[in-house]
Enzyme design. Structure first.
Site, PDB file in Angstrom:
ATOM      1  N   HIS A  50       0.911  -1.110  -0.049  1.00 14.07           N
ATOM      2  CA  HIS A  50      -0.231  -0.159   0.429  1.00 14.07           C
ATOM      3  C   HIS A  50       0.940   1.171   0.077  1.00 14.07           C
ATOM      4  O   HIS A  50       2.021   1.475   1.176  1.00 14.07           O
ATOM      5  CB  HIS A  50      -1.071   0.120   1.488  1.00 14.07           C
ATOM      6  CG  HIS A  50      -1.615  -1.077   1.166  1.00 14.07           C
ATOM      7  ND1 HIS A  50      -2.651  -0.653   0.756  1.00 14.07           N
ATOM      8  CD2 HIS A  50      -1.629  -2.788   1.410  1.00 14.07           C
ATOM      9  CE1 HIS A  50      -4.131  -1.685   0.684  1.00 14.07           C
ATOM     10  NE2 HIS A  50      -3.126  -3.041   1.526  1.00 14.07           N
ATOM     11  N   ASP A  80       2.525  -5.445   1.945  1.00 16.36           N
ATOM     12  CA  ASP A  80       1.656  -5.318   2.823  1.00 16.36           C
ATOM     13  C   ASP A  80       1.646  -3.552   3.241  1.00 16.36           C
ATOM     14  O   ASP A  80       1.145  -2.612   2.371  1.00 16.36           O
ATOM     15  CB  ASP A  80       0.644  -5.990   3.868  1.00 16.36           C
ATOM     16  CG  ASP A  80      -1.186  -5.425   3.867  1.00 16.36           C
ATOM     17  OD1 ASP A  80      -1.617  -4.943   3.261  1.00 16.36           O
ATOM     18  OD2 ASP A  80      -1.457  -5.766   4.972  1.00 16.36           O
ATOM     19  N   GLY A 102     -10.218  -1.747   3.604  1.00 15.71           N
ATOM     20  CA  GLY A 102     -10.350  -1.645   4.221  1.00 15.71           C
ATOM     21  C   GLY A 102     -10.957  -2.741   5.626  1.00 15.71           C
ATOM     22  O   GLY A 102     -10.603  -3.831   5.533  1.00 15.71           O
ATOM     23  N   ASP A 135       0.253   4.063   0.733  1.00 15.21           N
ATOM     24  CA  ASP A 135      -0.523   5.428   2.326  1.00 15.21           C
ATOM     25  C   ASP A 135       0.626   4.712   3.292  1.00 15.21           C
ATOM     26  O   ASP A 135      -0.038   4.530   4.547  1.00 15.21           O
ATOM     27  CB  ASP A 135      -1.702   5.059   2.416  1.00 15.21           C
ATOM     28  CG  ASP A 135      -2.558   4.365   2.127  1.00 15.21           C
ATOM     29  OD1 ASP A 135      -2.493   3.390   1.152  1.00 15.21           O
ATOM     30  OD2 ASP A 135      -3.250   4.350   2.874  1.00 15.21           O
ATOM     31  N   GLU A 153      -9.167 -12.075   5.293  1.00 11.13           N
ATOM     32  CA  GLU A 153      -7.549 -12.156   6.575  1.00 11.13           C
ATOM     33  C   GLU A 153      -8.463 -12.132   7.357  1.00 11.13           C
ATOM     34  O   GLU A 153      -7.805 -12.693   8.508  1.00 11.13           O
ATOM     35  CB  GLU A 153      -7.415 -10.479   6.073  1.00 11.13           C
ATOM     36  CG  GLU A 153      -6.178  -9.614   7.174  1.00 11.13           C
ATOM     37  CD  GLU A 153      -5.915  -8.150   6.609  1.00 11.13           C
ATOM     38  OE1 GLU A 153      -6.489  -7.431   5.376  1.00 11.13           O
ATOM     39  OE2 GLU A 153      -4.508  -7.831   6.798  1.00 11.13           O
TER      40      GLU A 153
HETATM   41  O1  LIG Z   1      -4.250  -5.630   5.000  1.00 13.72           O
HETATM   42  C1  LIG Z   1      -5.116  -4.885   5.094  1.00 13.72           C
HETATM   43  N1  LIG Z   1      -6.459  -5.272   5.304  1.00 13.72           N
HETATM   44  C2  LIG Z   1      -7.473  -4.206   4.798  1.00 13.72           C
HETATM   45  N2  LIG Z   1      -7.270  -2.814   4.612  1.00 13.72           N
HETATM   46  C3  LIG Z   1      -6.112  -2.409   4.547  1.00 13.72           C
HETATM   47  C4  LIG Z   1      -5.277  -3.081   4.847  1.00 13.72           C
HETATM   48  N3  LIG Z   1      -3.891  -2.554   4.577  1.00 13.72           N
HETATM   49  C5  LIG Z   1      -4.030  -1.194   4.347  1.00 13.72           C
HETATM   50  N4  LIG Z   1      -5.158  -1.101   4.074  1.00 13.72           N
HETATM   51  C6  LIG Z   1      -6.046  -0.066   3.670  1.00 13.72           C
HETATM   52  C7  LIG Z   1      -5.267   0.746   4.863  1.00 13.72           C
HETATM   53  C8  LIG Z   1      -5.447   1.973   3.559  1.00 13.72           C
HETATM   54  O2  LIG Z   1      -5.748   3.091   4.212  1.00 13.72           O
HETATM   55  C9  LIG Z   1      -6.064   1.446   1.868  1.00 13.72           C
HETATM   56  C10 LIG Z   1      -6.061   1.879   0.909  1.00 13.72           C
HETATM   57  O3  LIG Z   1      -4.346   1.704   0.653  1.00 13.72           O
HETATM   58  O4  LIG Z   1      -6.326   0.073   2.263  1.00 13.72           O
HETATM   59 ZN   LIG Z   2      -3.607  -4.552   2.292  1.00 14.31          ZN
END
Ligand SMILES: O=c1[nH]cnc2c1ncn2[C@H]1C[C@H](O)[C@@H](CO)O1
Ligand SMILES: [Zn+2]
Length: 359
Positions: free
Chosen positions: A20, A295, A176, A22, A206
């Site tokens: 990601h 991740d 999310g 961010d 997850e």
């Molecule tokens: O591992 C994850 N699971 C679900 N959502 C996630 C994970 N890692 C980051 N995110 C979310 C938080 C970030 O703001 C968004 C976009 O990259 O995705």
């Molecule tokens: Zn992710």
């Protein structure tokens, strides 16, 4: 046959499909950008902030893990900030020995400063292009556009991904909180992408189990699974070691559906207990299409080198295994077939052949 060392793993070519934007800022950049926009951080110096992210994300719950993103998203609201973060992201991947990366983020989270969705994607692409150019072509980078599963903008984001498909965007994703937000909430977006011959992955399995994976594949038509770690719930190993796959696990393996596994992140969110007990060990033994990913490098204080090295240490993997993960990932990329093949044949295979030869 000696085990790969951390430094050797760093030099080996690696592929990341689940990283990601961010979730991978440099702590020093967060500090500087926060000062510029007057965003209040929990701590003010880069070193403590790096530690704060890793500790706060180490919460045992996906929801609390996700709260830490408030501090990265807050400083990624202008054109210049997005260009900088994207460029530095590529520089860090290159230093980590990554040769192909699909980097995801949610454009809808970067419009608070007045940018349009299109301007957000353009700024990220500008940063990636600058990073790739500075690296002299040692890396290929593509964007994946994520829609937030608790919001209702997935159709718009899917259309954005299609509009940008020939300008650096390789696919789509939803992310999310998983519990309470099943992938079928966004079925119209997935059906639209299928009609457009587009590619998408879905965070599934997850923080929630098999129903989420089942929906992602059988209702939504996901090409890959983000994490997918709970597929282990459909696999039984009896006392004498006999392994039985349930119908969903068998389907995932038979169809070679790629699993974007992120070991360190799973431990922080409570999806797995430790590296040595992480389902990646059994899934690899059973020859699922396993890929290794970071991740969120900032929240997990990790890198592709570190994730690989942790697996080497926990499972005794050697170069053949690391090559297998890397080729699995490259085969599963949302890049045209000929371009995937070129990276496998011209970059990955020759480098691993040398490493295997020397070990
Ligand atoms: O591992 C994850 N699971 C679900 N959502 C996630 C994970 N890692 C980051 N995110 C979310 C938080 C970030 O703001 C968004 C976009 O990259 O995705
Ligand atoms: Zn992710």
């Amino acid at each position: 046959m000696t085990q790969p060392t951390l430094e050797e793993v760093r030099r080996a070519p690696k592929v990341v499909l689940h990283d990601h934007l961010d979730g991978g800022l440099r702590p020093a950049t967060v500090v500087e950008l926060a000062r510029e926009v007057g965003h209040q951080l929990p701590v003010d110096d880069a070193e403590s902030l790096g530690r704060w992210f890793a500790e706060a994300a180490d919460s045992g719950s996906l929801e609390r893990y996700l709260e830490t993103f408030d501090h990265t998203v807050a400083v990624m609201q202008t054109h210049d900030a997005l260009v900088r973060v994207a460029r530095e992201f590529v520089e860090d991947l290159v230093a980590d020995g990554v040769v192909y990366a699909e980097v995801r983020y949610a454009p809808e989270q970067h419009v608070q400063g007045g940018l349009s969705l299109d301007e957000v994607v353009a700024a990220v692409q500008e940063g990636f292009d600058a990073g790739v150019e500075a690296a002299g072509g040692r890396i290929v980078v593509r964007q994946l556009l994520t829609a937030m599963r608790h919001q209702a903008r997935s159709m718009e984001i899917a259309e954005l991904a299609v509009a940008w498909r020939d300008r650096g965007v390789a696919g789509f994703d939803i992310a999310g909180a998983e519990a309470g937000y099943p992938p079928t909430r966004h079925l119209d977006a997935f059906e639209y992408l299928q009609r457009e011959n587009s590619h998408f992955t879905i965070h599934a399995g997850e923080a929630f189990g098999l129903p989420s994976i089942w929906q992602a594949i059988q209702w939504c038509g996901a090409d890959r699974l983000g994490h997918g770690v709970r597929i282990i719930d459909d696999i039984t190993v009896d006392a004498d070691g006999q392994v039985t796959l349930g119908r969903l696990a068998a389907y995932v393996r038979d169809k070679r559906i790629p699993l974007e596994m992120c070991p360190s992140s799973n431990i922080q969110t409570g999806a797995a207990e430790s590296i040595s007990t992480h389902p990646i060990g059994l899934l690899t033994e059973l020859r699922f299409r396993v890929t290794v990913n970071t991740d969120n490098r900032l929240m997990s204080g990790t890198s592709m080198t570190q994730e690989m090295a942790l697996l080497v240490e926990a499972f005794g993997y050697g170069w053949e295994d690391l090559r297998w993960f890397t080729i699995n990932a490259m085969k599963s990329a949302f890049l045209p077939f000929d371009e995937r093949l070129a990276i496998i044949d011209e970059v990955i295979k020759p480098a691993y052949a040398k490493l295997i030869d020397q070990s």
